[in-house]
Design a protein around this motif. Sequence first.
Motif, PDB file in Angstrom:
ATOM      1  N   TYR A 287      45.866  45.621  54.718  1.00  0.00           N
ATOM      2  CA  TYR A 287      45.459  44.625  53.774  1.00  0.00           C
ATOM      3  C   TYR A 287      46.159  44.940  52.642  1.00  0.00           C
ATOM      4  O   TYR A 287      46.427  44.418  51.468  1.00  0.00           O
ATOM      5  CB  TYR A 287      43.999  44.850  53.522  1.00  0.00           C
ATOM      6  CG  TYR A 287      43.033  44.187  54.664  1.00  0.00           C
ATOM      7  CD1 TYR A 287      43.044  43.107  54.974  1.00  0.00           C
ATOM      8  CD2 TYR A 287      42.058  45.272  55.473  1.00  0.00           C
ATOM      9  CE1 TYR A 287      42.195  42.349  55.957  1.00  0.00           C
ATOM     10  CE2 TYR A 287      41.411  44.379  56.491  1.00  0.00           C
ATOM     11  CZ  TYR A 287      41.499  43.144  56.628  1.00  0.00           C
ATOM     12  OH  TYR A 287      40.599  42.615  57.628  1.00  0.00           O
ATOM     13  N   GLY A 412      38.810  36.756  55.012  1.00  0.00           N
ATOM     14  CA  GLY A 412      39.191  37.040  53.744  1.00  0.00           C
ATOM     15  C   GLY A 412      37.597  37.047  52.983  1.00  0.00           C
ATOM     16  O   GLY A 412      37.409  37.523  52.050  1.00  0.00           O
ATOM     17  N   ALA A 416      35.608  40.660  52.284  1.00  0.00           N
ATOM     18  CA  ALA A 416      35.743  40.704  50.616  1.00  0.00           C
ATOM     19  C   ALA A 416      34.612  41.751  50.084  1.00  0.00           C
ATOM     20  O   ALA A 416      33.617  41.695  50.496  1.00  0.00           O
ATOM     21  CB  ALA A 416      35.817  39.325  50.008  1.00  0.00           C
ATOM     22  N   GLU A 424      41.135  33.133  44.303  1.00  0.00           N
ATOM     23  CA  GLU A 424      41.207  34.719  44.682  1.00  0.00           C
ATOM     24  C   GLU A 424      41.594  34.617  46.141  1.00  0.00           C
ATOM     25  O   GLU A 424      42.281  35.606  46.784  1.00  0.00           O
ATOM     26  CB  GLU A 424      39.904  35.221  44.376  1.00  0.00           C
ATOM     27  CG  GLU A 424      39.571  35.515  42.932  1.00  0.00           C
ATOM     28  CD  GLU A 424      38.155  35.911  42.620  1.00  0.00           C
ATOM     29  OE1 GLU A 424      37.975  36.647  41.599  1.00  0.00           O
ATOM     30  OE2 GLU A 424      37.280  35.719  43.603  1.00  0.00           O
ATOM     31  N   SER A 427      45.216  34.319  46.793  1.00  0.00           N
ATOM     32  CA  SER A 427      45.846  35.394  46.460  1.00  0.00           C
ATOM     33  C   SER A 427      45.672  36.383  47.487  1.00  0.00           C
ATOM     34  O   SER A 427      46.934  37.144  47.992  1.00  0.00           O
ATOM     35  CB  SER A 427      45.485  35.826  45.335  1.00  0.00           C
ATOM     36  OG  SER A 427      46.265  37.012  44.812  1.00  0.00           O
ATOM     37  N   THR A 428      44.621  36.850  48.040  1.00  0.00           N
ATOM     38  CA  THR A 428      44.401  37.845  49.060  1.00  0.00           C
ATOM     39  C   THR A 428      44.913  37.666  50.549  1.00  0.00           C
ATOM     40  O   THR A 428      45.488  38.278  50.977  1.00  0.00           O
ATOM     41  CB  THR A 428      42.929  38.139  49.370  1.00  0.00           C
ATOM     42  OG1 THR A 428      42.315  37.010  49.559  1.00  0.00           O
ATOM     43  CG2 THR A 428      42.247  38.609  47.702  1.00  0.00           C
ATOM     44  N   THR A 429      44.967  36.229  50.858  1.00  0.00           N
ATOM     45  CA  THR A 429      45.516  35.803  52.116  1.00  0.00           C
ATOM     46  C   THR A 429      46.885  35.437  52.206  1.00  0.00           C
ATOM     47  O   THR A 429      47.501  35.083  53.083  1.00  0.00           O
ATOM     48  CB  THR A 429      44.679  34.686  52.505  1.00  0.00           C
ATOM     49  OG1 THR A 429      44.771  33.576  51.919  1.00  0.00           O
ATOM     50  CG2 THR A 429      43.048  34.942  52.939  1.00  0.00           C
TER      51      THR A 429
END
Length: 539
Positions: A287, A412, A416, A424, A427-429
């Motif tokens: 991650y 995600g 989280a 968001e 952005s994370t994935t």
Amino acid sequence: MLDSTGVSYVEDRSPSGGRHLYVPLQQPIPAAEARQLIEALRYLTPSIDPSPHRNVTDGCIRVPGSAHKRGGHQMLVTPLTDAHRILTHRNPPAALTALRETLAPELHRVEREQQNRQTRAAAATLALRAPAAPDEPNSGSVGAGGRKDSVLRTVARTGIYDTSRYTSDSEARMAVLNHFAACHWTIDQVHAGMTTGQFTGLTALYGTKTDRLLTREWANAQAWTTTKGTSKALIPSTGKDHALNCYTSHPQPTPPYPAPSSRANDTPPASAASVHQLVNDLEVVLYAVFDQQLEALGRVAVSLKPLMRSILGYVRTTESTMIDVGCRSFALATGSHYATIARLLRLLEEHSSGILTRVGRGRGRNADLYAVQLPEHFEQLARALPWRKGKIYGIRPVFRVLGNVAALAYEGIERARHSPTTTELASTTRISRNTLSGHLSTMENLGMIRRHHGAWQINTTTNLRQLADRLGATDDFSTQLTRYRKERADWHAWLDRHRVPQLVKHELHDPEVDEYWLPPIEDDYELHRTVWNVAKHAA
């Protein structure tokens, strides 16, 4: 279902026992939309006849009071006053909307099958126009629309069986129960399927004798599957762990290759606790930096990420850092084609920064041997960052239908530290917002996630296992597994340079043994363990 969604209907019955349900609407809908609803209902009630709704010119039915060709008349079951009220007031749009929401998984499955049919039709048209290639192998892709239902599934769901093989209802029942027992179902799971209407055919074969016979026949099925001396075991519990070689062409015969355990270095096997700690550390690296590194490869990163998660899920499930299964095993776990997995594995090893390393090349019945480790340059990062909550499983069966983007988006949200917004999550994935929004909307319609004050949350009341059944993912898995069993048997026969002559049909393919029906396991970890166990021994 119609009653629970507030849909009013009129019912009649024919002298032959068939029934008609009339659902009058206040506002008309297109014929294509009505057909979609009927096709979706067909997955929940196999006895329904969708043919009257498949065209707009034919398919007339008898209304109440009409004469039947075998004598008698169509009889109205609903009281006349209620029928008059329902036909006068009709169903409002809100009732139809509630029905669509209830049938959301089945409607998604219908749309997917329509897309598959269009894709196959376009491919067939191109194939007719293109020159034929001699001896071109079949890719064997899995398509829900083109899937032929399993023999024993047909018996369990419809009660229709081949009388040349099963001479009575009792033999057909025992064939289904033997299949369930061999696939490690429990009697409670079988009884639940009969109660909920999933196995209406099996219920009909029992008639009024379910309570008296089911327990006894289930005990006989368990005893038979335990003592049957067959070489075609569904999930072998003993013997060597062989896997099918990768998708390359047939190699020349080679001397016997060492067993997988002796092909690796002479280091002692890691303990279970150390393996789980390794996977947790690798998840932190995954991650923090690894997903971002894969993004440099472009669109293929969306396929590499689930494969890497499947590898870590396999390591955690087997509690071993050595991977000795073939491409077809990962294809079963991810819902991909084995040729795609072979290509992605090479790419993943090249860009894994030392996490995944091939330490042995497959020969004969043995697959390539891979080692999973935490490289030294990632150790400090793994120790500095906290572990994520939950566990990594790879691809759950439901995402065989919804795809890799939906799987990454769901992960995600699930893992989280707080409920993320769409921005968001993008952005994370590292998936574009437009692509992500469509898949989030699909999962929201299926009841998998919900939006609360602009943030996405997991809907814990939705059973992903049951949703996978309704979307057809479980049937896709079983079809793919059956095909790989046949390919493995053919490959082993080629290696042995031996063909048994004059085989009868059931010796080539026995649906009671060669087909697998994944039991309805609710626990995600146990389900993933079962999937890997089946994939390892079948492919």
